[in-house]
Design an enzyme around this catalytic site. Sequence first.
Site, PDB file in Angstrom:
ATOM      1  N   TYR A 251       2.051   5.106   6.603  1.00  0.00           N
ATOM      2  CA  TYR A 251       2.706   4.477   5.445  1.00  0.00           C
ATOM      3  C   TYR A 251       4.213   4.324   5.686  1.00  0.00           C
ATOM      4  O   TYR A 251       4.768   3.223   5.588  1.00  0.00           O
ATOM      5  CB  TYR A 251       2.463   5.308   4.172  1.00  0.00           C
ATOM      6  CG  TYR A 251       3.441   4.974   3.065  1.00  0.00           C
ATOM      7  CD1 TYR A 251       3.400   3.743   2.412  1.00  0.00           C
ATOM      8  CD2 TYR A 251       4.442   5.878   2.681  1.00  0.00           C
ATOM      9  CE1 TYR A 251       4.322   3.421   1.408  1.00  0.00           C
ATOM     10  CE2 TYR A 251       5.351   5.568   1.691  1.00  0.00           C
ATOM     11  CZ  TYR A 251       5.294   4.337   1.057  1.00  0.00           C
ATOM     12  OH  TYR A 251       6.212   4.018   0.078  1.00  0.00           O
TER      13      TYR A 251
ATOM     14  N   THR B 188      11.716   3.080   0.627  1.00  0.00           N
ATOM     15  CA  THR B 188      11.462   4.487   0.277  1.00  0.00           C
ATOM     16  C   THR B 188      12.306   5.438   1.124  1.00  0.00           C
ATOM     17  O   THR B 188      12.648   5.113   2.269  1.00  0.00           O
ATOM     18  CB  THR B 188       9.964   4.800   0.498  1.00  0.00           C
ATOM     19  OG1 THR B 188       9.765   6.207   0.427  1.00  0.00           O
ATOM     20  CG2 THR B 188       9.456   4.318   1.846  1.00  0.00           C
TER      21      THR B 188
ATOM     22  N   ASN C  95      10.932  10.119  -4.756  1.00  0.00           N
ATOM     23  CA  ASN C  95       9.667  10.112  -5.526  1.00  0.00           C
ATOM     24  C   ASN C  95       9.901   9.794  -6.993  1.00  0.00           C
ATOM     25  O   ASN C  95      10.709  10.446  -7.649  1.00  0.00           O
ATOM     26  CB  ASN C  95       8.991  11.485  -5.454  1.00  0.00           C
ATOM     27  CG  ASN C  95       8.366  11.749  -4.114  1.00  0.00           C
ATOM     28  OD1 ASN C  95       9.057  11.790  -3.097  1.00  0.00           O
ATOM     29  ND2 ASN C  95       7.068  11.928  -4.085  1.00  0.00           N
TER      30      ASN C  95
ATOM     31  N   GLU D 174       0.903  -1.140   0.000  1.00  0.00           N
ATOM     32  CA  GLU D 174       0.000   0.000   0.000  1.00  0.00           C
ATOM     33  C   GLU D 174       0.947   1.194   0.000  1.00  0.00           C
ATOM     34  O   GLU D 174       1.817   1.304   0.875  1.00  0.00           O
ATOM     35  CB  GLU D 174      -0.874  -0.005   1.260  1.00  0.00           C
ATOM     36  CG  GLU D 174      -1.949  -1.068   1.251  1.00  0.00           C
ATOM     37  CD  GLU D 174      -3.006  -0.845   0.174  1.00  0.00           C
ATOM     38  OE1 GLU D 174      -3.252   0.306  -0.218  1.00  0.00           O
ATOM     39  OE2 GLU D 174      -3.614  -1.849  -0.267  1.00  0.00           O
TER      40      GLU D 174
ATOM     41  N   GLU E 188      11.119   7.853   2.481  1.00  0.00           N
ATOM     42  CA  GLU E 188      10.258   8.352   3.563  1.00  0.00           C
ATOM     43  C   GLU E 188      10.593   7.734   4.916  1.00  0.00           C
ATOM     44  O   GLU E 188      10.169   8.246   5.953  1.00  0.00           O
ATOM     45  CB  GLU E 188       8.776   8.119   3.234  1.00  0.00           C
ATOM     46  CG  GLU E 188       8.338   8.924   2.042  1.00  0.00           C
ATOM     47  CD  GLU E 188       6.835   9.121   1.936  1.00  0.00           C
ATOM     48  OE1 GLU E 188       6.121   8.937   2.932  1.00  0.00           O
ATOM     49  OE2 GLU E 188       6.406   9.477   0.836  1.00  0.00           O
TER      50      GLU E 188
HETATM   51  P1  NAD Z   1       1.467   1.228  -6.460  1.00  0.00           P
HETATM   52  O1  NAD Z   1       0.507   1.562  -5.378  1.00  0.00           O
HETATM   53  O2  NAD Z   1       1.332   1.887  -7.792  1.00  0.00           O
HETATM   54  O3  NAD Z   1       1.446  -0.354  -6.720  1.00  0.00           O
HETATM   55  C1  NAD Z   1       1.391  -1.285  -5.683  1.00  0.00           C
HETATM   56  C2  NAD Z   1       1.046  -2.643  -6.295  1.00  0.00           C
HETATM   57  O4  NAD Z   1       1.056  -3.601  -5.241  1.00  0.00           O
HETATM   58  C3  NAD Z   1      -0.343  -2.689  -6.943  1.00  0.00           C
HETATM   59  O5  NAD Z   1      -0.280  -3.363  -8.178  1.00  0.00           O
HETATM   60  C4  NAD Z   1      -1.167  -3.505  -5.942  1.00  0.00           C
HETATM   61  O6  NAD Z   1      -2.224  -4.250  -6.549  1.00  0.00           O
HETATM   62  C5  NAD Z   1      -0.104  -4.413  -5.349  1.00  0.00           C
HETATM   63  N1  NAD Z   1      -0.460  -4.899  -4.011  1.00  0.00           N
HETATM   64  C6  NAD Z   1      -0.911  -4.162  -2.960  1.00  0.00           C
HETATM   65  N2  NAD Z   1      -1.147  -4.963  -1.901  1.00  0.00           N
HETATM   66  C7  NAD Z   1      -0.826  -6.230  -2.284  1.00  0.00           C
HETATM   67  C8  NAD Z   1      -0.837  -7.478  -1.630  1.00  0.00           C
HETATM   68  N3  NAD Z   1      -1.234  -7.603  -0.365  1.00  0.00           N
HETATM   69  N4  NAD Z   1      -0.419  -8.574  -2.315  1.00  0.00           N
HETATM   70  C9  NAD Z   1      -0.021  -8.471  -3.619  1.00  0.00           C
HETATM   71  N5  NAD Z   1      -0.005  -7.307  -4.282  1.00  0.00           N
HETATM   72  C10 NAD Z   1      -0.396  -6.189  -3.629  1.00  0.00           C
HETATM   73  O7  NAD Z   1       2.898   1.484  -5.828  1.00  0.00           O
HETATM   74  P2  NAD Z   1       4.237   2.063  -6.508  1.00  0.00           P
HETATM   75  O8  NAD Z   1       4.192   3.529  -6.481  1.00  0.00           O
HETATM   76  O9  NAD Z   1       4.481   1.341  -7.757  1.00  0.00           O
HETATM   77  O10 NAD Z   1       5.302   1.603  -5.402  1.00  0.00           O
HETATM   78  C11 NAD Z   1       5.906   0.312  -5.484  1.00  0.00           C
HETATM   79  C12 NAD Z   1       6.870   0.155  -4.325  1.00  0.00           C
HETATM   80  O11 NAD Z   1       7.873   1.162  -4.391  1.00  0.00           O
HETATM   81  C13 NAD Z   1       6.203   0.289  -2.965  1.00  0.00           C
HETATM   82  O12 NAD Z   1       6.790  -0.651  -2.114  1.00  0.00           O
HETATM   83  C14 NAD Z   1       6.565   1.718  -2.515  1.00  0.00           C
HETATM   84  O13 NAD Z   1       6.651   1.771  -1.120  1.00  0.00           O
HETATM   85  C15 NAD Z   1       7.930   1.877  -3.158  1.00  0.00           C
HETATM   86  N6  NAD Z   1       8.305   3.259  -3.534  1.00  0.00           N
HETATM   87  C16 NAD Z   1       7.463   4.027  -4.275  1.00  0.00           C
HETATM   88  C17 NAD Z   1       7.893   5.289  -4.681  1.00  0.00           C
HETATM   89  C18 NAD Z   1       7.026   6.180  -5.538  1.00  0.00           C
HETATM   90  O14 NAD Z   1       7.385   7.346  -5.787  1.00  0.00           O
HETATM   91  N7  NAD Z   1       5.898   5.722  -6.032  1.00  0.00           N
HETATM   92  C19 NAD Z   1       9.161   5.768  -4.296  1.00  0.00           C
HETATM   93  C20 NAD Z   1       9.975   4.950  -3.504  1.00  0.00           C
HETATM   94  C21 NAD Z   1       9.549   3.693  -3.141  1.00  0.00           C
HETATM   95  O1  DAU Z   2       9.385   9.635  -1.452  1.00  0.00           O
HETATM   96  C1  DAU Z   2       8.918   8.416  -1.917  1.00  0.00           C
HETATM   97  C2  DAU Z   2       7.421   8.327  -1.747  1.00  0.00           C
HETATM   98  O2  DAU Z   2       6.843   9.179  -2.736  1.00  0.00           O
HETATM   99  C3  DAU Z   2       6.886   6.910  -1.887  1.00  0.00           C
HETATM  100  O3  DAU Z   2       7.395   6.124  -0.843  1.00  0.00           O
HETATM  101  C4  DAU Z   2       5.344   6.899  -1.863  1.00  0.00           C
HETATM  102  O4  DAU Z   2       4.873   5.588  -2.114  1.00  0.00           O
HETATM  103  C5  DAU Z   2       4.839   7.827  -2.942  1.00  0.00           C
HETATM  104  O5  DAU Z   2       3.430   7.893  -2.907  1.00  0.00           O
HETATM  105  C6  DAU Z   2       5.438   9.236  -2.772  1.00  0.00           C
HETATM  106  O6  DAU Z   2       4.933   9.831  -1.549  1.00  0.00           O
HETATM  107  P1  DAU Z   2       4.538  11.393  -1.466  1.00  0.00           P
HETATM  108  O7  DAU Z   2       3.627  11.574  -0.340  1.00  0.00           O
HETATM  109  O8  DAU Z   2       5.742  12.248  -1.548  1.00  0.00           O
HETATM  110  O9  DAU Z   2       3.768  11.529  -2.893  1.00  0.00           O
HETATM  111  P2  DAU Z   2       2.396  12.242  -3.307  1.00  0.00           P
HETATM  112  O10 DAU Z   2       2.344  12.188  -4.799  1.00  0.00           O
HETATM  113  O11 DAU Z   2       1.232  11.736  -2.558  1.00  0.00           O
HETATM  114  O12 DAU Z   2       2.645  13.747  -2.864  1.00  0.00           O
HETATM  115  C7  DAU Z   2       3.749  14.489  -3.345  1.00  0.00           C
HETATM  116  C8  DAU Z   2       3.680  15.879  -2.733  1.00  0.00           C
HETATM  117  O13 DAU Z   2       2.549  16.561  -3.265  1.00  0.00           O
HETATM  118  C9  DAU Z   2       3.486  15.866  -1.238  1.00  0.00           C
HETATM  119  O14 DAU Z   2       4.225  16.940  -0.666  1.00  0.00           O
HETATM  120  C10 DAU Z   2       1.984  16.104  -1.047  1.00  0.00           C
HETATM  121  C11 DAU Z   2       1.641  16.981  -2.236  1.00  0.00           C
HETATM  122  N1  DAU Z   2       0.260  16.812  -2.755  1.00  0.00           N
HETATM  123  C12 DAU Z   2      -0.167  15.542  -3.044  1.00  0.00           C
HETATM  124  C13 DAU Z   2      -1.441  15.329  -3.515  1.00  0.00           C
HETATM  125  C14 DAU Z   2      -1.924  13.927  -3.816  1.00  0.00           C
HETATM  126  C15 DAU Z   2      -0.556  17.910  -2.973  1.00  0.00           C
HETATM  127  O15 DAU Z   2      -0.144  19.061  -2.739  1.00  0.00           O
HETATM  128  N2  DAU Z   2      -1.818  17.697  -3.440  1.00  0.00           N
HETATM  129  C16 DAU Z   2      -2.320  16.459  -3.707  1.00  0.00           C
HETATM  130  O16 DAU Z   2      -3.501  16.345  -4.111  1.00  0.00           O
END
Ligand code: NAD
Ligand code: DAU
Length: 375
Positions: free
Chosen positions: A153, A125, A182, A84, A127
């Site tokens: 989270y 992450t 990010n 998640e 975070e």
């Molecule tokens: P996302 O939310 O887009 O995708 C998550 C995927 O995991 C989805 O396909 C969902 O169906 C699957 N999933 C969720 N719960 C599950 C479960 N119990 N069993 C099997 N599958 C499940 O996430 P993302 O942005 O692609 O992030 C992927 C990974 O990278 C995460 O671990 C996140 O913490 C990490 N991460 C994300 C970012 C970012 O900027 N998005 C940055 C750094 C690290």
């Molecule tokens: O840093 C890595 C992380 O980046 C990952 O671990 C997380 O999975 C990923 O979701 C992301 O987290 P953030 O909280 O940084 O991303 P988000 O896109 O939700 O928000 C980015 C910034 O924008 C944050 O400062 C909140 C702000 N924001 C976000 C949303 C959704 C807004 O101002 N308005 C919005 O509607």
Amino acid sequence: MTIIVTGGAGFIGSNFIYYMLDAHPEDRVICVDKLTYAGNLSTLKDVMDNPNFRFVKADICDREAIYQLFAEEKPDVVVNFAAESHVDRSILNPEVFLQTNVIGTATLMDASRKFGVKRYHQVSTDEVYGDLPLDRPDLFFTETTPIHTSSPYSSSKAGADLLVLAYHRTYGLPVTISRCSNNYGPYHFPEKLIPLMITKALADEPLPVYGEGINVRDWLYVEDHCKAIDLILRNGRVGEVYNIGGHNEMRNIDIVKMICKALGKPESLIKYVEDRKGHDMRYAIDPTKIHSELGWLPETKFVDGIRKTIDWYLTHREWWEEILSGEYQAYYEKMYGAREELKPEAPKSDETKNPDETPETPKPDDSKREPLPIG
Ligand code: NAD
Ligand code: DAU
């Protein structure tokens, strides 16, 4: 090599699957995904017929299903993206974050031990390090920065990281962890800042910026993240943590204005709304370790990556329109409907940057670095 990729129907996992099948056609990739709201099978449609690819719908917390799959496939490597991942949702409902992000990780590692996996990689992450103050541009997250989380989270991700390191020390499980900043790029779920603003702007709807919009994130094009994980799998040292980030710090408001400009939409669409609870101010990664040990460097400049990303959303409307038409609407109403709109005046320190330039970002300077005042 047989690689199990969990969460491969989500944003980064799917990009990783496309990258790996292309870069290593000799490898077999098995995607395990529960297909939660964030997982989308249509994202993987172009690899479904690839003989080196298999999709399995399963929950990483389901021990029986996971053990059965490991027994069948005897994977060499597991890369755990499944999570998640949205901070705002974790504030609404933390429990599922603990379940998937912590229990799911433990289940995958138990299976990895039982079936002799050669490498378990945890996708974590930045975070987990908490945040940095805006007035200390000399501070960066290194791999030794103390864990100091803010949201349910990030706490669940930190809990998983600690478990991963404990499984290495206690059971000798060959693990690696990457902590990335990010990401942005194709297949990014439209609840996250960049795709949310692109899709809302295209619909001429309000662009909800939290607080003053001055929070800073360190943006990396998703393919650069995928390449970094691939390098860690092949050449990274077992038991180690690697930070991944591209020195590309941007304020949220600057990104939103850049998107408005690129799409020819007025900035009057921007609405400053009530801030996120516990909102982290600044993330900034020091990627020295992965650069010096593994030679990794980001390849896509933000100015190019954001153009590619906007173009992708313009040419893949069917992908995100389908998402927006489903249960996502109910979430959006719940999350944003009750958010109070703040005074519509511009934020105090709002000097818009030239969107045609990759913003100047402070680089780590060892001579100036001091221990973080946290932890
Ligand atoms: P996302 O939310 O887009 O995708 C998550 C995927 O995991 C989805 O396909 C969902 O169906 C699957 N999933 C969720 N719960 C599950 C479960 N119990 N069993 C099997 N599958 C499940 O996430 P993302 O942005 O692609 O992030 C992927 C990974 O990278 C995460 O671990 C996140 O913490 C990490 N991460 C994300 C970012 C970012 O900027 N998005 C940055 C750094 C690290
Ligand atoms: O840093 C890595 C992380 O980046 C990952 O671990 C997380 O999975 C990923 O979701 C992301 O987290 P953030 O909280 O940084 O991303 P988000 O896109 O939700 O928000 C980015 C910034 O924008 C944050 O400062 C909140 C702000 N924001 C976000 C949303 C959704 C807004 O101002 N308005 C919005 O509607």
